[in-house]
Design an enzyme around this catalytic site. Sequence first.
Site, PDB file in Angstrom:
ATOM      1  N   GLY A  49       0.778  -1.232   0.000  1.00  0.00           N
ATOM      2  CA  GLY A  49       0.000   0.000   0.000  1.00  0.00           C
ATOM      3  C   GLY A  49       0.812   1.286   0.000  1.00  0.00           C
ATOM      4  O   GLY A  49       0.367   2.311  -0.513  1.00  0.00           O
ATOM      5  N   GLU A 105       4.374   4.598   5.998  1.00  0.00           N
ATOM      6  CA  GLU A 105       3.147   3.802   5.891  1.00  0.00           C
ATOM      7  C   GLU A 105       2.092   4.580   5.104  1.00  0.00           C
ATOM      8  O   GLU A 105       2.086   5.808   5.111  1.00  0.00           O
ATOM      9  CB  GLU A 105       2.589   3.493   7.289  1.00  0.00           C
ATOM     10  CG  GLU A 105       3.004   2.143   7.844  1.00  0.00           C
ATOM     11  CD  GLU A 105       2.288   0.964   7.175  1.00  0.00           C
ATOM     12  OE1 GLU A 105       1.776   1.104   6.047  1.00  0.00           O
ATOM     13  OE2 GLU A 105       2.251  -0.099   7.799  1.00  0.00           O
ATOM     14  N   ASP A 106       1.191   3.845   4.471  1.00  0.00           N
ATOM     15  CA  ASP A 106       0.085   4.514   3.790  1.00  0.00           C
ATOM     16  C   ASP A 106      -1.050   4.842   4.753  1.00  0.00           C
ATOM     17  O   ASP A 106      -1.662   5.896   4.666  1.00  0.00           O
ATOM     18  CB  ASP A 106      -0.440   3.671   2.607  1.00  0.00           C
ATOM     19  CG  ASP A 106      -0.773   2.244   3.003  1.00  0.00           C
ATOM     20  OD1 ASP A 106      -0.255   1.775   4.032  1.00  0.00           O
ATOM     21  OD2 ASP A 106      -1.556   1.587   2.286  1.00  0.00           O
ATOM     22  N   ASP A 109      -4.419   2.097  10.999  1.00  0.00           N
ATOM     23  CA  ASP A 109      -5.822   1.796  11.270  1.00  0.00           C
ATOM     24  C   ASP A 109      -5.895   1.361  12.744  1.00  0.00           C
ATOM     25  O   ASP A 109      -5.954   2.202  13.639  1.00  0.00           O
ATOM     26  CB  ASP A 109      -6.195   0.671  10.293  1.00  0.00           C
ATOM     27  CG  ASP A 109      -7.675   0.540  10.072  1.00  0.00           C
ATOM     28  OD1 ASP A 109      -8.430   1.105  10.853  1.00  0.00           O
ATOM     29  OD2 ASP A 109      -8.085  -0.142   9.126  1.00  0.00           O
ATOM     30  N   LYS A 137      -6.380   6.814  10.747  1.00  0.00           N
ATOM     31  CA  LYS A 137      -7.792   6.580  11.081  1.00  0.00           C
ATOM     32  C   LYS A 137      -7.869   6.329  12.582  1.00  0.00           C
ATOM     33  O   LYS A 137      -7.967   5.187  13.034  1.00  0.00           O
ATOM     34  CB  LYS A 137      -8.242   5.312  10.353  1.00  0.00           C
ATOM     35  CG  LYS A 137      -9.417   5.453   9.441  1.00  0.00           C
ATOM     36  CD  LYS A 137      -9.864   4.049   9.057  1.00  0.00           C
ATOM     37  CE  LYS A 137     -10.164   3.936   7.609  1.00  0.00           C
ATOM     38  NZ  LYS A 137     -10.704   2.615   7.252  1.00  0.00           N
ATOM     39  N   PHE A 158     -14.328   3.269   4.470  1.00  0.00           N
ATOM     40  CA  PHE A 158     -13.564   2.308   3.682  1.00  0.00           C
ATOM     41  C   PHE A 158     -12.948   3.021   2.486  1.00  0.00           C
ATOM     42  O   PHE A 158     -13.632   3.369   1.539  1.00  0.00           O
ATOM     43  CB  PHE A 158     -14.465   1.164   3.221  1.00  0.00           C
ATOM     44  CG  PHE A 158     -13.685  -0.028   2.791  1.00  0.00           C
ATOM     45  CD1 PHE A 158     -13.553  -1.119   3.629  1.00  0.00           C
ATOM     46  CD2 PHE A 158     -13.042  -0.058   1.554  1.00  0.00           C
ATOM     47  CE1 PHE A 158     -12.790  -2.213   3.241  1.00  0.00           C
ATOM     48  CE2 PHE A 158     -12.290  -1.135   1.169  1.00  0.00           C
ATOM     49  CZ  PHE A 158     -12.161  -2.222   2.006  1.00  0.00           C
ATOM     50  N   VAL A 159     -11.640   3.245   2.554  1.00  0.00           N
ATOM     51  CA  VAL A 159     -10.981   4.051   1.525  1.00  0.00           C
ATOM     52  C   VAL A 159     -10.084   3.204   0.634  1.00  0.00           C
ATOM     53  O   VAL A 159      -9.494   2.218   1.067  1.00  0.00           O
ATOM     54  CB  VAL A 159     -10.169   5.217   2.139  1.00  0.00           C
ATOM     55  CG1 VAL A 159     -11.088   6.276   2.700  1.00  0.00           C
ATOM     56  CG2 VAL A 159      -9.202   4.730   3.226  1.00  0.00           C
ATOM     57  N   ARG A 171      -5.502   0.362  -6.342  1.00  0.00           N
ATOM     58  CA  ARG A 171      -4.260   0.973  -5.836  1.00  0.00           C
ATOM     59  C   ARG A 171      -3.744   2.065  -6.765  1.00  0.00           C
ATOM     60  O   ARG A 171      -3.037   2.965  -6.336  1.00  0.00           O
ATOM     61  CB  ARG A 171      -3.166  -0.095  -5.692  1.00  0.00           C
ATOM     62  CG  ARG A 171      -3.449  -1.179  -4.652  1.00  0.00           C
ATOM     63  CD  ARG A 171      -2.179  -1.988  -4.428  1.00  0.00           C
ATOM     64  NE  ARG A 171      -2.402  -3.270  -3.777  1.00  0.00           N
ATOM     65  CZ  ARG A 171      -2.447  -3.461  -2.460  1.00  0.00           C
ATOM     66  NH1 ARG A 171      -2.317  -2.444  -1.646  1.00  0.00           N
ATOM     67  NH2 ARG A 171      -2.624  -4.669  -1.961  1.00  0.00           N
TER      68      ARG A 171
END
Length: 195
Positions: A49, A105-106, A109, A137, A158-159, A171
């Site tokens: 990601g 990191e992307d 969560d 998030k 939800f992205v 992606r």
Amino acid sequence: MKAPVDLQSDVGEVLVSEEQIQAKVRELGARISVDYAGRELTLVSVLKGSLPFMADLMRSITVPVRIDLMEVSSYGGTSTESSGLVRILKDLSASIADEDVLLVEDIIDTGLTLNYLVRYLRGKGPASLRICTLLDKPARRLVEIPVDYTGFTIEDRFVVGYGLDFGEFYRNLRYVGVLRPEVYSTPPAIGEPEA
Ligand code: PRP
């Protein structure tokens, strides 16, 4: 035959536009360049990601950088909830001992992946270790970890896009968007849905 994924029309809402992402990446790159002025930096990114963010961020940083890539997968959880058990699919390819390391990191969560990675990387004896994430998030956090550089704090939605996937697709979108609910309520074309 199953219809192919329709990248653009499956997205119901653009949450962070391409222009917003690019401006933020330049801003983060400038901050990092100031903070590490006169030093060398090792960027460690976590596949898959983080790939677009890493590629853009490294070109916005003006101090000398080395890069390394890890790939991890969580297991033992459900399709949308990770368990905190992390398996290393691809390890660092070189030592980071005594280096200034920035983990890229992307998205953060639950924080479980990051929690594992921070402990793992600290065990390799870097001179310093900081964390940079494009998206945060916080509503879903299970483990609190201080993050040094954050692009955007987002709600619990939800992205996909700009590296983030659903069923391994989306992606390559240049923005971060919210999938229409009917898209993720049907099985993805390949792989399993991910958080
Ligand atoms: C995503 C993301 C983080 C992790 C964050 O990776 O890149 O590594 O989940 O979730 P957490 O804070 O709940 O642990 P993912 O496992 O979806 O793999 P990918 O990057 O290959 O899509």
